[in-house]
Design an enzyme around this catalytic site. Sequence first.
Site, short mmCIF file in Angstrom:
data_model
loop_
_atom_site.label_atom_id
_atom_site.label_comp_id
_atom_site.label_asym_id
_atom_site.label_seq_id
_atom_site.Cartn_x
_atom_site.Cartn_y
_atom_site.Cartn_z
N HIS A 1 -19.72 63.70 89.82
CA HIS A 1 -20.17 62.32 89.63
C HIS A 1 -19.21 61.54 88.73
CE1 HIS A 1 -23.71 63.38 91.81
NE2 HIS A 1 -24.13 64.23 90.89
N LYS B 1 -2.66 33.23 119.28
CA LYS B 1 -3.23 31.88 119.36
C LYS B 1 -3.61 31.57 120.80
CE LYS B 1 -2.22 26.97 118.75
NZ LYS B 1 -1.38 25.94 118.10
#
Length: 528
Positions: free
Chosen positions: A292, A152
Amino acid sequence: MSGPAIDPSRYRHRDVVPIRRALVSVSDKHGLVELAGALADAGVEIVSTGSTANVIRTAGYSVLEVGEVTGYPESLDGRVRTLHPTIHSGLLADLRLESHEAQLAEQGIAPFELVVSNLYPFVETVASGAVGDAVIEQIDIGGPAMVRASAKNHANVAIVTSPADYPQVVKALTLGGTTLAQRQRLAAKAFAHTAAYDAAVAAWFAANVGLTADPDALPDRLLVTAGKRADLRYGENAHQRAGLYPSEGGAGIAQAEQLNGKEMSYNNYVDADAAVRAAYDFATPAIAIIKHANPCGIATADDIAAAHAAAHACDPVSAYGGVIASNRTITAAAAESIAPIFTEVVVAPDFEPEALAILTAKKNLRVLRLPDGFARTSLELKQLSGGWLVQDADQRFTPFADWTLVAGPAADEATAADLEFAWRASRAVKSNGILLASGGASVGVGMGQVNRVDSCRLAVERAGDRAAGSVAASDAFFPFADGAQILLDAGVRAIVQPGGSIRDEEVIAAARAAGATMYFTGERHFFH
């Protein structure tokens, strides 16, 4: 609740921030001594905790224990170390503000310009098989608080959560400090680090404690955490970006070790995963050859070399350039069977030394070893626009003993074994899926068609003369008798299918007329 109102005119600009004081507290000690040496050589004051401080001190570098800074000793078996105003004021003071600078001076608190922290090994502890309190104790509290506070306050503090970023810290020491852009990037990584950590903790609680009243329900919140392991050359096509993101604590194809060959592509990973999925559907030695995402051949046998030969024989043309997965260690004999055939990837739980020598002689062949404890996930995710679909993984197969005989004579032992094999193997076939089998091996596959009739034609065409006397599995019911009739006309002697069509009687009648056996399983195995 919201934070204080912001007046931009109050802030003084800060770009390069010299590193004068560092808070170092890490679970992963890789590179720690080298980093501590660089900090010490640069005159940086090092504040640390517990075992981290001991490592630094043993290496011969000066270090202040957190308790010396706070005046409060570590307590509760180390559960409370850095959770103290003196530490967090030094992390959160925004020195772009004169008021913050004045408050630190008034309270006698020195700021930190660098924080090095990585969290307790929660994921690793869970992966080791630990349970209960052993897992709970690896939930870090002070670490995430330090990391988030520093991230932060990145305008003033550089937060480093990975040893991979230590070199840039060392370089920053020689350049007079860290830049704002650098601290912003490190802060982004830090928030991702704590988010992934918290997600792993939440996922463990969901799996082991439960977040819903129904223990069999899907989780109320989907938690997915994965860090990028590699950028791939491209995706399915050259214009698509791609990367590999293994799941935290996963033990699947994404965590496999590459032992040889060119770098893996996106399509290689997709096909390797499909191949492993198919091979591991069997308890006996099995080989799946995938192209595939569809099988060119699947077979089981007493040894893995015979399984490969039988799987390859199903469709040698399509197997060219395919991906091979084994559910057993690849033997020298299996490697000799595989080596003459152009193959993209071979993946297995392990490889005999002689087998590895045979396969790695082919410099481009990608050889993958599955991780120890390989396990398929119990839930499957599919992305769609705007969200995700989640389902249980399809890993259930109704045993032969629970099938219903609806036509023809009961299968003998050999036929029953082939039908069970075909039923399991059909799950690996993209829907609409038809698989013909004989002798524990596929002999013809029809996949991915938009109607079942075309899949039946394709399976028969690919099987050729081998269709006669084979058995067939259909991943879903026959909506009409025409598809089944194509199989029967080709000489298929037994068919297994889910049943459940409004025209089941027509399909059963076709089987009876042909003198063929037909079983219903009551379950289907769509695969899209």
